[in-house]
Design an enzyme around this catalytic site. Structure first.
Site, mmCIF file in Angstrom:
data_model
loop_
_atom_site.group_PDB
_atom_site.id
_atom_site.type_symbol
_atom_site.label_atom_id
_atom_site.label_comp_id
_atom_site.label_asym_id
_atom_site.label_seq_id
_atom_site.Cartn_x
_atom_site.Cartn_y
_atom_site.Cartn_z
ATOM 1 N N GLU A 139 0.856 -1.189 0.000
ATOM 2 C CA GLU A 139 0.000 0.000 0.000
ATOM 3 C C GLU A 139 0.887 1.234 0.000
ATOM 4 O OE1 GLU A 139 -3.910 -0.288 2.315
ATOM 5 O OE2 GLU A 139 -2.698 -1.774 3.321
ATOM 6 N N HIS A 251 -8.416 9.571 3.324
ATOM 7 C CA HIS A 251 -8.039 8.465 2.438
ATOM 8 C C HIS A 251 -8.298 8.907 1.003
ATOM 9 C CE1 HIS A 251 -7.813 4.546 0.572
ATOM 10 N NE2 HIS A 251 -7.419 4.022 1.713
ATOM 11 N N ARG A 299 -0.303 8.468 1.788
ATOM 12 C CA ARG A 299 -1.712 8.817 1.599
ATOM 13 C C ARG A 299 -1.990 10.316 1.509
ATOM 14 N NH1 ARG A 299 -4.896 4.870 5.483
ATOM 15 N NH2 ARG A 299 -4.350 3.260 3.977
ATOM 16 N N HIS A 358 -10.846 9.752 7.147
ATOM 17 C CA HIS A 358 -10.599 8.318 7.359
ATOM 18 C C HIS A 358 -10.018 8.000 8.718
ATOM 19 C CE1 HIS A 358 -9.753 4.218 6.142
ATOM 20 N NE2 HIS A 358 -8.454 4.369 6.400
ATOM 21 N N ARG A 393 -0.571 8.794 8.973
ATOM 22 C CA ARG A 393 -0.334 7.373 9.269
ATOM 23 C C ARG A 393 0.052 6.593 8.015
ATOM 24 N NH1 ARG A 393 -3.757 2.892 8.887
ATOM 25 N NH2 ARG A 393 -5.640 4.157 8.720
HETATM 26 P P1 FAD Z 1 -12.858 0.925 16.747
HETATM 27 O O1 FAD Z 1 -12.626 -0.352 16.039
HETATM 28 O O2 FAD Z 1 -13.509 2.007 15.981
HETATM 29 O O3 FAD Z 1 -13.758 0.613 18.029
HETATM 30 C C1 FAD Z 1 -14.232 1.671 18.831
HETATM 31 C C2 FAD Z 1 -15.114 1.089 19.929
HETATM 32 O O4 FAD Z 1 -15.352 2.094 20.904
HETATM 33 C C3 FAD Z 1 -16.490 0.633 19.471
HETATM 34 O O5 FAD Z 1 -16.811 -0.572 20.129
HETATM 35 C C4 FAD Z 1 -17.423 1.734 19.959
HETATM 36 O O6 FAD Z 1 -18.736 1.284 20.232
HETATM 37 C C5 FAD Z 1 -16.723 2.104 21.246
HETATM 38 N N1 FAD Z 1 -17.073 3.431 21.770
HETATM 39 C C6 FAD Z 1 -16.848 4.633 21.218
HETATM 40 N N2 FAD Z 1 -17.275 5.616 22.026
HETATM 41 C C7 FAD Z 1 -17.791 5.008 23.128
HETATM 42 C C8 FAD Z 1 -18.396 5.458 24.331
HETATM 43 N N3 FAD Z 1 -18.579 6.781 24.597
HETATM 44 N N4 FAD Z 1 -18.829 4.556 25.234
HETATM 45 C C9 FAD Z 1 -18.681 3.211 25.005
HETATM 46 N N5 FAD Z 1 -18.103 2.717 23.892
HETATM 47 C C10 FAD Z 1 -17.662 3.618 22.961
HETATM 48 N N6 FAD Z 1 -6.346 0.183 9.424
HETATM 49 C C11 FAD Z 1 -5.395 -0.726 9.107
HETATM 50 O O7 FAD Z 1 -4.397 -0.868 9.807
HETATM 51 N N7 FAD Z 1 -5.578 -1.523 8.011
HETATM 52 C C12 FAD Z 1 -6.657 -1.423 7.204
HETATM 53 O O8 FAD Z 1 -6.785 -2.174 6.242
HETATM 54 C C13 FAD Z 1 -7.632 -0.455 7.508
HETATM 55 N N8 FAD Z 1 -8.735 -0.287 6.714
HETATM 56 C C14 FAD Z 1 -9.712 0.580 7.117
HETATM 57 C C15 FAD Z 1 -10.891 0.646 6.379
HETATM 58 C C16 FAD Z 1 -11.937 1.444 6.810
HETATM 59 C C17 FAD Z 1 -13.185 1.536 5.986
HETATM 60 C C18 FAD Z 1 -11.796 2.188 8.013
HETATM 61 C C19 FAD Z 1 -12.926 3.053 8.499
HETATM 62 C C20 FAD Z 1 -10.626 2.140 8.741
HETATM 63 C C21 FAD Z 1 -9.584 1.342 8.296
HETATM 64 N N9 FAD Z 1 -8.400 1.245 9.017
HETATM 65 C C22 FAD Z 1 -7.445 0.333 8.667
HETATM 66 C C23 FAD Z 1 -8.267 1.940 10.282
HETATM 67 C C24 FAD Z 1 -8.581 0.957 11.431
HETATM 68 O O9 FAD Z 1 -9.590 0.070 11.011
HETATM 69 C C25 FAD Z 1 -9.052 1.682 12.667
HETATM 70 O O10 FAD Z 1 -8.197 2.770 12.963
HETATM 71 C C26 FAD Z 1 -9.002 0.703 13.852
HETATM 72 O O11 FAD Z 1 -9.743 -0.451 13.553
HETATM 73 C C27 FAD Z 1 -9.548 1.389 15.096
HETATM 74 O O12 FAD Z 1 -9.651 0.412 16.095
HETATM 75 P P2 FAD Z 1 -10.061 0.855 17.555
HETATM 76 O O13 FAD Z 1 -10.135 -0.403 18.352
HETATM 77 O O14 FAD Z 1 -9.185 1.937 18.008
HETATM 78 O O15 FAD Z 1 -11.519 1.506 17.379
HETATM 79 C C1 SIN Z 2 -7.087 0.603 2.885
HETATM 80 O O1 SIN Z 2 -7.325 -0.592 2.777
HETATM 81 O O2 SIN Z 2 -6.843 1.342 1.926
HETATM 82 C C2 SIN Z 2 -7.096 1.222 4.250
HETATM 83 C C3 SIN Z 2 -5.876 0.839 4.965
HETATM 84 C C4 SIN Z 2 -5.638 1.703 6.157
HETATM 85 O O3 SIN Z 2 -6.464 2.542 6.523
HETATM 86 O O4 SIN Z 2 -4.564 1.541 6.737
#
Ligand code: FAD
Ligand code: SIN
Length: 423
Positions: A139, A251, A299, A358, A393
């Site tokens: 990527e 993104h 990115r 993103h 990032r």
């Molecule tokens: P999240 O997975 O967003 O979880 C947040 C949690 O917090 C949820 O359970 C929510 O309910 C809870 N929460 C929030 N506020 C509260 C509150 N006030 N009270 C109680 N619970 C709460 N990253 C990569 O490394 N590789 C990829 O291929 C990639 N692809 C992506 C594709 C998309 C479409 C997106 C949107 C992001 C992508 N990213 C990727 C980024 C990555 O997915 C996220 O940054 C990462 O998954 C975030 O994980 P997290 O556990 O921090 O938060």
């Molecule tokens: C993607 O698959 O392009 C998203 C990957 C990322 O957010 O790191």
């Protein structure tokens, strides 16, 4: 209880009486960072009978986290490969525009393989190029093919599935929204929560913020509905520092649909890693002459190039031409389904795309172990600012950070609870 909490004075026996419970560790969030942290805390603290409670804002599970939607994969240096931690560190720092914390980058990147190995031990399965050899893609900003993936472009769904199964026996509370981190002058004392029974207090010496990002603050985003920056607000209300929150990553390739509202489908960067090219409405390259890495530049560079081209042409979108990718539907089923829903056939026509909000590169200030300045308060995942990302990032470093720092924060939170005892 009769003590006012944050100015809210409950009426004894009335509807506003707070419910109260005790835990040793409260984890706020059920994405990659929260569930990995919860598992680590549970495993560390179970021999001394610690209680871990995990909160999630929405009542449903499906699609409730950004983790679930991750597509491209997880950046990780595999042993016995031509890759190295030094190379991954260099790519991360270059993408971050000179604003990464190099020590944090090295610490997190170097722990990547063992964190992924733990995830595999917990049941995650990644795509293989040959038996027992993971398929690797590339990527933006990466000088090597070092990104493992699952289900083609459904990596997040597999990570979430595996972690949901691994944490099935834990105390996970859906429809529980954290409203405030409670603390005295010296340390964390608990969390104020709202659920279907009203307001309540979870008393706990250790709290881990794993609340994800804030893309829903923008009108066009790849993020799910719950990504509203709650963790940043919770930390600020608790008097904690936040850092780098001006660095919102756009993104480059979100599916363009003039009629779409709310979360919009991502068109993964891995498509460019497999040969897709970015062109404008005249078929001219968008990134020629912009950066030596062309369409696979970091990115922020590619998103800015698209923005500049749209400003120059007056067009509404640019196009990702993926027609040269073989077996598109098998390799990229998530993108194929999103395109089909929008009436686009990527095997016959370029995909219309625009940049979209993103990722929050900054967040609650922590070290590489998820520790904040307030004893007992930890943060991991997208909500945290460890110094890994700097101003931009590197692709697929977020799931990596969630795995590594989530694991560390969970263990540190359990240790803190052991030292402090119940509050
Ligand atoms: P999240 O997975 O967003 O979880 C947040 C949690 O917090 C949820 O359970 C929510 O309910 C809870 N929460 C929030 N506020 C509260 C509150 N006030 N009270 C109680 N619970 C709460 N990253 C990569 O490394 N590789 C990829 O291929 C990639 N692809 C992506 C594709 C998309 C479409 C997106 C949107 C992001 C992508 N990213 C990727 C980024 C990555 O997915 C996220 O940054 C990462 O998954 C975030 O994980 P997290 O556990 O921090 O938060
Ligand atoms: C993607 O698959 O392009 C998203 C990957 C990322 O957010 O790191």
């Amino acid at each position: 209880m009769t003590t006012p909490v944050l100015g809210l004075r409950p009426v004894a026996g009335g509807v506003s009486e707070f419910w109260q419970q005790r835990a040793d560790v409260v984890v706020i969030g059920t994405g990659v960072a929260g569930l990995v942290a919860a598992l680590a805390a549970h495993r560390r603290g179970k021999r001394v009978g610690q209680r871990v409670i995990v909160l999630s804002k929405p009542s449903d599970r499906e699609g409730a986290t950004a983790t679930y939607y991750a597509q491209g994969g997880i950046a990780v240096v595999l042993p016995d490969s031509d890759d190295s931690v030094d190379a991954h560190v260099a790519d991360t720092v270059a993408a971050g525009g000179g604003l990464c914390d190099p020590d944090a980058v090295r610490s997190i990147v170097a722990a990547g393989h063992s964190a992924v190995a733990d995830l595999v031990a917990d049941g995650a399965r990644f795509d293989e190029a040959a038996p027992a050899r993971w398929a690797l893609t590339r990527e933006g900003g990466h000088t090597r093919r070092r990104i493992i993936h699952a289900g083609g472009d459904a990596t997040g769904a597999e990570v979430q599935r595996a972690l949901d199964v691994a944490t099935a026996a834990l105390d996970i509370r859906r429809n529980h929204t954290a409203l405030r981190i409670l603390h005295d002058d010296t340390a964390v004392t608990g969390v104020l929560v709202r659920n279907e029974d009203g307001l309540g207090i979870l008393h706990a010496p250790s709290v881990i913020l794993a609340t994800g990002g804030l893309g829903q603050l923008y009108s066009a985003t790849t993020n799910p509905a719950g990504s509203t920056g709650d963790g940043i607000a919770l930390a600020l209300w608790a008097g904690m520092a936040v850092r780098d929150i001006e660095f919102i990553q756009f993104h480059p390739t979100m599916l363009y649909d003039p009629n779409a509202r709310g979360r919009r489908p991502l068109i993964t960067e891995a498509l460019r890693g497999e040969g897709a090219v970015l062109v404008d409405s005249q078929g001219s390259s968008v990134t020629d002459g912009v950066h030596p890495m062309g369409d696979l530049a970091p990115r922020d560079v590619v998103a800015a190039a698209i923005h500049a081209r749209l400003a120059a042409t007056g067009d509404d979108c640019v196009f990702l031409d993926a027609r040269r990718i073989a077996e598109f539907g098998r390799r990229f089923p998530t993108v194929a389904a999103a395109c089909a829903a929008a009436g686009v056939d990527p095997t016959r026509q370029p995909i219309p795309v625009v940049p979209g909000a993103h990722y929050s590169c900054g967040g609650v200030t922590t070290d590489a172990y998820g520790r904040t300045d307030l004893p007992g308060l930890f943060a991991a995942g997208e909500v945290a600012r460890t110094g890994l990302h700097g101003a931009n990032r590197l692709a697929s470093n977020s799931l990596l950070e969630g795995l590594v720092v989530g694991r560390r924060a969970g263990a540190a939170a359990a240790d803190h609870a052991t030292q402090v005892g119940s509050v």
